[in-house]
Write a protein that holds these residues in place. Structure first.
Motif, PDB file in Angstrom:
ATOM      1  N   ALA A   1      -1.417 -10.438   0.429  1.00 31.63           N
ATOM      2  CA  ALA A   1      -1.391  -9.858   1.776  1.00 31.63           C
ATOM      3  C   ALA A   1      -0.025  -9.566   2.145  1.00 31.63           C
ATOM      4  N   ILE A   2       0.894 -10.497   2.055  1.00 32.02           N
ATOM      5  CA  ILE A   2       2.318 -10.660   2.354  1.00 32.02           C
ATOM      6  C   ILE A   2       2.982  -9.297   1.564  1.00 32.02           C
ATOM      7  N   SER A   3       2.697  -9.299   0.136  1.00 30.11           N
ATOM      8  CA  SER A   3       3.230  -8.313  -0.592  1.00 30.11           C
ATOM      9  C   SER A   3       2.896  -6.914   0.361  1.00 30.11           C
ATOM     10  N   ALA A   4       1.482  -6.827   0.197  1.00 32.80           N
ATOM     11  CA  ALA A   4       1.149  -5.558   0.783  1.00 32.80           C
ATOM     12  C   ALA A   4       1.580  -5.395   2.280  1.00 32.80           C
TER      13      ALA A   4
ATOM     14  N   ALA B   1     -15.627  -1.484   1.333  1.00 33.76           N
ATOM     15  CA  ALA B   1     -15.736  -1.137   2.812  1.00 33.76           C
ATOM     16  C   ALA B   1     -14.616  -0.043   3.077  1.00 33.76           C
ATOM     17  N   ARG B   2     -13.670  -0.355   2.452  1.00 39.06           N
ATOM     18  CA  ARG B   2     -12.107   0.405   2.916  1.00 39.06           C
ATOM     19  C   ARG B   2     -12.576   1.758   2.538  1.00 39.06           C
TER      20      ARG B   2
ATOM     21  N   TYR C   1      -7.790 -13.973   3.838  1.00 36.83           N
ATOM     22  CA  TYR C   1      -6.361 -13.346   3.775  1.00 36.83           C
ATOM     23  C   TYR C   1      -6.779 -12.196   2.603  1.00 36.83           C
ATOM     24  N   SER C   2      -7.790 -12.156   2.011  1.00 43.78           N
ATOM     25  CA  SER C   2      -8.184 -11.169   1.048  1.00 43.78           C
ATOM     26  C   SER C   2      -8.419  -9.967   1.836  1.00 43.78           C
TER      27      SER C   2
ATOM     28  N   GLU D   1      -6.983  -6.043   1.644  1.00 46.28           N
ATOM     29  CA  GLU D   1      -7.599  -4.949   1.221  1.00 46.28           C
ATOM     30  C   GLU D   1      -7.968  -3.917   2.298  1.00 46.28           C
ATOM     31  N   LEU D   2      -8.023  -4.267   3.594  1.00 46.18           N
ATOM     32  CA  LEU D   2      -8.227  -3.622   4.821  1.00 46.18           C
ATOM     33  C   LEU D   2      -7.048  -2.948   5.662  1.00 46.18           C
ATOM     34  N   GLY D   3      -6.098  -3.951   5.704  1.00 48.57           N
ATOM     35  CA  GLY D   3      -4.789  -3.606   6.372  1.00 48.57           C
ATOM     36  C   GLY D   3      -4.998  -3.253   7.829  1.00 48.57           C
TER      37      GLY D   3
END
Length: 454
Positions: free
Chosen positions: A38-41, A381-382, A399-400, A404-406
């Protein structure tokens, strides 16, 4: 030997291809891998490659627990490949490949191509390193930095290669950007002990100190200076709390969760486990009567490194299995120098099978019997959730989901939001006319009708 070389290349190809395939298929694991993913994204989404950020306890904030190199590389990969599990895991996989190359070239310089193939085979098919090669975790990069620096130091001692000398400083600078000063400790302790035992201070004096230190600080210092300017309390928290008090006291002011408690001396057990299945070769290679001292000579640096890293982590009770990973490549080279290369290469296919079964089996078991892989549901879902803020979480947000959803995630449940709820906790919530849209891996997605009240 030509027959063994062809077998080595074929098996190594299967090993790497299988790991790459599993990386692409498996969703990110909760909680640790998905947090780093999540941090990378978030770096990729925001364009800010200086300050790692994530959502913790409902607040989007800076992450001060680790330096940024893993997240920067993962964010850059997301820019190129999209925000996928492959993108955030790619830095660890490439670090694994670079580590294998360093093991091969160092062992070849010391003993020749047969020993190089054997050392590379042991490194590639050690189950823990093979698993880390496909995870978005700092341990894979740290292993490259620490073990790679020791390997290059041995190469410098052997032939005074200036490139190897500068490489030591460059990798230590990168290690400071992966996990901080622990990289210096894990490199410095074995090198100091080996130098003291073998009285090889000439190698220390011959290092390119002036240019090397300039390179070291050029690699790591700018980020620490920038962080200190943005947050005056960062350096104290990171160096004192995260890198000193963490291993000395139970309550060390951790912002992100408690450290993993075991017992002092657990590192010895973990060292055996991380070196499997090749740890079974250790007794005949190092412990039988009449064998030469494994800590003497250039090759002794690797066994000294393995023992010193293990001893270092014996000083604390907070030592996960992956902390011993930097010792495994050093063990691999030491083993290859003291065992018949042909014997190692004959066992290589069996070790590869163990690695593949262990990694694939862990993925299948985790997906079928635990709730640590909900990323597949969030990814599904995204595709049809509109942005921004079209879904919310009733209760804990993993965190996943952030990975995935941002920006599709709302900070609070609104009437027009779809809502994710942990399946086993649905009875705690009163759901008013919300249809069940998706259900998987312990989670339910409820349609956007009216509201959700506790």
């Amino acid at each position: 030997m030509q027959k063994h070389t062809k077998l080595f290349l074929a098996v190594l190809g299967v090993l790497l291809a299988t790991r790459l395939a599993v990386m692409c298929i498996a969703p990110v694991f909760d909680p640790s891998e998905s947090r780093y993913a999540a941090i990378s994204a978030n770096m990729s989404r925001s364009g800010d490659f200086t300050v790692p950020r994530f959502t913790h306890k409902g607040e989007y904030q800076a992450f001060k627990g680790k330096p940024p190199l893993l997240f920067q590389l993962g964010g850059a990969a997301c820019r190129v490949l999209g925000e996928t599990p492959l993108a955030v895991r790619l830095p660890s996989f490439l670090a694994f490949g670079a580590l294998l190359a360093l093991v091969f070239t160092t062992a070849r310089a010391l003993r020749g191509p047969r020993t190089a193939c054997a050392a590379t085979a042991v490194t590639a098919s050690s189950v823990t390193l093979y698993a880390l090669a496909g995870f978005c975790m700092t341990d894979g990069l740290l292993t490259l930095c620490v073990a790679g620096a020791v390997l290059l130091y041995a190469r410098f001692h052997h032939d005074r290669s200036r490139l190897a000398g500068y490489g030591v400083f460059a990798l230590l600078g990168a290690g400071m950007l992966v996990k901080g000063p622990v990289a210096l400790a894990l490199f410095g302790l074995p090198v100091f002990i080996w130098t003291l035992v073998n009285r090889r201070w000439d190698t220390v004096r011959a290092l390119p100190w002036l240019g090397g230190l300039a390179l070291f600080f050029a690699v790591c210092a700018p980020w620490y200076v920038l962080m200190a300017r943005q947050d005056p309390g960062f350096l104290r928290y990171f160096f004192i709390n995260e890198n000193l008090l963490r291993f000395l006291v139970h309550e060390y002011g951790d912002k992100y969760g408690a450290g993993r408690e075991t017992f002092r001396g657990m590192a010895v057990v973990w060292m055996f486990v991380t070196a499997l299945p090749w740890a079974l070769f250790a007794v005949p290679a190092f412990c039988l009567p009449g064998r030469r001292n494994p800590f003497k000579g250039t090759g002794g640096l690797f066994m000294t490194g393995c023992a010193a890293i293990t001893g270092f982590w014996c000083l604390t009770s907070r030592v996960p299995l992956t902390y011993l990973a930097p010792a495994v490549p050093l063990f691999a080279v030491a083993l290859a120098l003291r065992t018949s290369p042909e014997r190692i290469l004959r066992f290589f296919p069996a070790a590869t099978a163990i690695c593949v079964v262990a990694v694939c089996g862990t993925f299948l078991y985790t997906g079928a019997f635990t709730d640590k892989l909900p990323g597949g549901l969030f990814r599904a879902a995204r595709g049809w959730l509109s942005a921004p803020a079209s879904v919310a979480f009733a209760g804990h947000q993993p965190y996943s989901a952030e990975f995935e959803l941002g920006d599709r995630i709302a900070r609070a449940v609104m009437p027009d939001c779809a809502v994710f709820v942990r399946s086993r906790k649905r009875a705690r919530y009163r759901l008013e006319d919300r249809p069940l849209l998706l259900e998987e891996n312990g989670w339910s997605l409820l349609g956007p009708v009216e509201g959700v009240r506790k």
